[in-house]
Design an enzyme around this catalytic site. Structure first.
Site, short mmCIF file in Angstrom:
data_model
loop_
_atom_site.label_atom_id
_atom_site.label_comp_id
_atom_site.label_asym_id
_atom_site.label_seq_id
_atom_site.Cartn_x
_atom_site.Cartn_y
_atom_site.Cartn_z
N ASP A 32 -29.89 -49.34 -16.69
CA ASP A 32 -30.23 -50.60 -17.29
C ASP A 32 -31.65 -50.97 -17.51
OD1 ASP A 32 -28.37 -53.06 -19.11
OD2 ASP A 32 -30.50 -53.41 -18.72
N ALA A 79 -28.02 -50.56 -25.64
CA ALA A 79 -28.48 -50.85 -27.37
C ALA A 79 -29.56 -52.00 -27.37
CB ALA A 79 -27.38 -51.07 -27.98
N THR A 120 -20.03 -50.58 -33.19
CA THR A 120 -19.86 -51.79 -33.82
C THR A 120 -19.33 -51.71 -35.17
OG1 THR A 120 -21.07 -53.46 -34.88
CG2 THR A 120 -22.35 -51.51 -34.62
N ASP A 121 -18.54 -52.79 -35.66
CA ASP A 121 -17.70 -52.64 -36.87
C ASP A 121 -18.89 -52.55 -37.96
OD1 ASP A 121 -18.57 -55.19 -36.50
OD2 ASP A 121 -16.57 -55.97 -37.27
N GLU A 122 -20.14 -53.11 -37.69
CA GLU A 122 -21.29 -53.24 -38.60
C GLU A 122 -21.69 -51.79 -39.11
OE1 GLU A 122 -24.44 -55.63 -37.79
OE2 GLU A 122 -23.29 -57.00 -36.71
N TYR A 147 -30.35 -52.73 -37.32
CA TYR A 147 -29.69 -52.61 -36.12
C TYR A 147 -28.48 -51.62 -36.74
CZ TYR A 147 -25.55 -53.72 -33.43
OH TYR A 147 -24.49 -53.62 -32.56
N SER A 149 -27.83 -49.82 -38.96
CA SER A 149 -27.96 -48.46 -39.32
C SER A 149 -28.39 -47.44 -38.29
CB SER A 149 -29.04 -48.49 -40.42
OG SER A 149 -30.34 -48.89 -40.30
N LYS A 151 -27.11 -48.05 -35.40
CA LYS A 151 -26.00 -47.73 -34.55
C LYS A 151 -25.06 -46.63 -35.30
CE LYS A 151 -24.63 -49.51 -31.38
NZ LYS A 151 -24.45 -49.17 -29.71
#
Ligand code: NAD
Ligand code: DAU
Length: 334
Positions: A32, A79, A120-122, A147, A149, A151
């Protein structure tokens, strides 16, 4: 198993690491970069003999190569994760979400390491409020923000590496998580900590937007299930039938915190604000037997409020800087 968990000092990654170390014999190395969103304190109290934190960037190819080569599996959470930030400064989203993911999957293919990509579902865009359909694994990609796009781009890289290079990967796309250790920039912790500070919650636009809430522990258990039993090359949607509109969530937070249910303000809406997300997780439930354990959103939210009440030392150092950043972003969009 020796797990390499990227982004393990963030919200969902840290919840996942706590759960893995409590419920399995696996050892965990967290990679991280401790950006503004990463917090060492989220990993306090973990067993020294099975846990290590390596502070570094997922786009650092030599470091990534060494860590991926030493792991049995990689779970990739790292991310840039916040839509509002992506609208004001997209570049870090490209660096981490695209180049970082590329760096990891190149290492995973060189070493033949099992890889699980958290998404993500986005990536599917949004739904109308009255649409009877929900997102499934077959819904076409249609992301709205920088964000989402990036992902979507990272998902497509993983898919291409599976097909062209035989990468041993699975992908999961989950809906909105809530629970402990979530950064105070995000909707639920922002409003809880505002109320604790005597500040009125801030609802974007009319507040009719719907999110499909899932507890972070249910997400973690789904990821473990996919790691154990998922089929290579497959995508699994993770969701717990938790649709709520934002106004209802704010009113519930206020009620649970002993405030009048209308003690909030409507503020400037987010640009390109997705209207509704809704997940059909039938594939994960029927093929892999996963079931969510947090069925009662009100009870889960009450427990989350208690967590923020009891852990002010964890969130306080980020609160003012976060609100300053929101104020700066609001000035920038005028
Ligand atoms: P977060 O912002 O809380 O944590 C992200 C973590 O990644 C931080 O610890 C940060 O320091 C680290 N990081 C960022 N850039 C890095 C880099 N270049 N190298 C190494 N580490 C880096 O995010 P989150 O909400 O926990 O989300 C985790 C993952 O889950 C993301 O991939 C996100 O897209 C996905 N996801 C989130 C949600 C949600 O509701 N929060 C829902 C579905 C999927
Ligand atoms: O759907 C999964 C996604 O959920 C993840 O991929 C993202 O990483 C995660 O941040 C989350 O994205 P959202 O944009 O939905 O989450 P956020 O917490 O920023 O906002 C949730 C909803 O609340 C959204 O409709 C915007 C609204 N909102 C947000 C804030 C910060 C407000 O009304 N007021 C606020 O102050």
């Amino acid at each position: 198993m020796r797990l390499l968990v990227t982004g393990g000092a963030g919200f969902i990654g840290s919840n996942f690491v706590h759960l893995v170390l409590a419920e399995t014999d696996s050892s965990v190395v967290v990679l991280d970069a401790l950006t503004y969103a990463g917090n060492r304190a989220s990993l306090a109290g973990l067993p020294d003999d099975r846990f290590e934190l390596v502070v570094g960037d997922i786009a650092d190819a030599p470091l990534v190569d060494r860590l991926v080569g030493a792991a049995d599996a990689v779970v990739h959470f790292a991310a840039e994760s916040h839509n509002d930030n992506s609208l004001h400064d997209p570049r870090p989203f490209l660096d981490t979400n695209i180049i970082g993911t590329y760096t990891l999957i190149e290492a995973a293919r060189r070493h033949g390491t099992r890889f699980h990509h958290i998404s993500t579902d986005e990536v599917y865009g949004d739904l109308e409020l009255d649409d009877p359909n929900r997102f499934t694994e077959r819904t076409p990609y249609n992301p709205s923000s920088p964000y989402s796009s990036t992902k979507a781009g990272s998902d497509l890289l993983v898919r291409a590496w599976v097909r062209s290079f035989g990468l041993q990967a699975t992908i999961s796309n989950c809906s909105n998580n809530y629970g402990p250790y979530q950064h105070v920039e995000k909707f639920i912790p922002r409003q809880i900590t505002n109320v604790l500070d005597g500040v009125r919650p801030k609802l974007y636009g009319a507040g009719r937007n719907v999110r499909d809430w899932i507890h972070a522990d249910d997400h973690s258990r789904a990821v473990l299930t996919i790691l154990e039993r998922g089929e290579i090359g497959e995508t699994y949607l993770i969701g717990a039938d938790g649709e709520q509109d934002n106004r209802t969530v704010v009113e519930l937070i206020l009620e649970l915190m002993g405030q009048p249910r209308d003690a909030y303000d409507h503020v400037q809406d987010r640009a390109g604000h997705d209207l509704r997300y809704a997940i059909d997780s039938t594939k994960l439930r029927t093929e892999l037997g996963w079931r969510p354990q947090y069925g009662d959103f009100r009870a889960g939210l009450a427990a989350t409020i208690d967590w923020y009440r009891e852990h002010e030392a964890w969130w306080r150092p980020q609160k003012q800087a976060t609100e300053d950043r929101y104020a700066q972003q609001a000035r920038g969009s005028k």
